[in-house]
Design a protein around this motif. Structure first.
Motif, PDB file in Angstrom:
ATOM      1  N   UNK A   8      29.882  31.419  48.967  1.00  0.00           N
ATOM      2  CA  UNK A   8      30.521  30.833  47.792  1.00  0.00           C
ATOM      3  C   UNK A   8      31.414  31.842  47.108  1.00  0.00           C
ATOM      4  N   UNK A   9      32.513  31.356  46.587  1.00  0.00           N
ATOM      5  CA  UNK A   9      33.476  32.224  45.926  1.00  0.00           C
ATOM      6  C   UNK A   9      33.205  32.225  44.438  1.00  0.00           C
ATOM      7  N   UNK A  10      32.554  33.275  43.940  1.00  0.00           N
ATOM      8  CA  UNK A  10      32.261  33.402  42.533  1.00  0.00           C
ATOM      9  C   UNK A  10      33.284  34.291  41.837  1.00  0.00           C
ATOM     10  N   UNK A  11      34.357  34.613  42.528  1.00  0.00           N
ATOM     11  CA  UNK A  11      35.336  35.537  41.968  1.00  0.00           C
ATOM     12  C   UNK A  11      36.279  34.875  40.975  1.00  0.00           C
ATOM     13  N   UNK A  12      36.284  33.564  40.984  1.00  0.00           N
ATOM     14  CA  UNK A  12      37.196  32.868  40.079  1.00  0.00           C
ATOM     15  C   UNK A  12      38.476  32.441  40.773  1.00  0.00           C
ATOM     16  N   UNK A 123      18.101  29.252  49.894  1.00  0.00           N
ATOM     17  CA  UNK A 123      17.594  30.532  49.393  1.00  0.00           C
ATOM     18  C   UNK A 123      18.673  31.614  49.452  1.00  0.00           C
ATOM     19  N   UNK A 124      19.453  31.619  50.525  1.00  0.00           N
ATOM     20  CA  UNK A 124      20.536  32.597  50.645  1.00  0.00           C
ATOM     21  C   UNK A 124      21.594  32.377  49.564  1.00  0.00           C
ATOM     22  N   UNK A 125      21.935  31.124  49.308  1.00  0.00           N
ATOM     23  CA  UNK A 125      22.935  30.815  48.291  1.00  0.00           C
ATOM     24  C   UNK A 125      22.440  31.210  46.899  1.00  0.00           C
ATOM     25  N   UNK A 126      21.154  31.016  46.632  1.00  0.00           N
ATOM     26  CA  UNK A 126      20.582  31.432  45.346  1.00  0.00           C
ATOM     27  C   UNK A 126      20.678  32.948  45.217  1.00  0.00           C
ATOM     28  N   UNK A 127      20.369  33.665  46.294  1.00  0.00           N
ATOM     29  CA  UNK A 127      20.481  35.126  46.284  1.00  0.00           C
ATOM     30  C   UNK A 127      21.895  35.588  46.008  1.00  0.00           C
ATOM     31  N   UNK A 130      22.788  34.997  42.308  1.00  0.00           N
ATOM     32  CA  UNK A 130      22.200  35.995  41.412  1.00  0.00           C
ATOM     33  C   UNK A 130      22.843  37.362  41.605  1.00  0.00           C
ATOM     34  N   UNK A 131      23.222  37.699  42.834  1.00  0.00           N
ATOM     35  CA  UNK A 131      23.903  38.972  43.074  1.00  0.00           C
ATOM     36  C   UNK A 131      25.242  39.030  42.347  1.00  0.00           C
TER      37      UNK A 131
END
Length: 139
Positions: A8-12, A123-127, A130-131
């Motif tokens: 997932x791209x959490x960078x914006x 579980x990997x996506x949750x990790x 949170x990272x």
């Protein structure tokens, strides 16, 4: 291996989310919808509300809840797999909670869920989510 499947791209830079920075207690990694939907009502079973090509986070949550209420673990896991790439942290935690609730006190369902690839992906996506949170960030 999982990191390659779940990225997932959490960078914006993703068109579906933008990072919120500045003041207000939320750091640069907090996810918010890139566009604020209008006052459209969310109805279970209705087609996804699409805003310039995006599925809304509340609609994903409604689909997770609806599939868990069916009582079918396979249906819930399929729903999770379908929406996982678009999920935010709230969706991820709802999916985990509903899976735990559906499999509680049923060893056969627990074993099925443990062996299903969707659980490892969730579980990997949750990790990853949170990272990507900074100190003090939350959704």
């Amino acid at each position: 291996k999982i990191g390659a499947m779940i990225s997932p791209d959490f960078s914006g830079s993703s068109p579906s989310v933008k990072a919120r920075g500045g003041r207000g207690g939320r750091g640069r990694h907090a996810l918010v919808p890139a566009s604020t939907p209008g006052s459209e009502a969310l109805h279970l079973g209705a087609p996804p509300p699409v805003h310039t090509g995006r599925v809304s986070f509340p609609w994903i949550t409604s689909q997770i809840i609806r599939s868990s209420e069916s009582g079918d673990v396979n249906h819930l896991l399929a729903t999770i797999t379908t929406h996982l790439p678009q999920m935010n942290l709230v969706n991820l935690s709802t999916a985990m909670h509903r899976l735990a609730k559906l499999t509680a006190n049923d060893p056969k369902r627990q074993q099925y869920a443990r062996q299903h690839p969707a659980l490892e992906e969730l579980l990997a996506a949750i990790g990853v989510a949170f990272d990507c949170l900074g100190d003090g960030d939350a959704q």
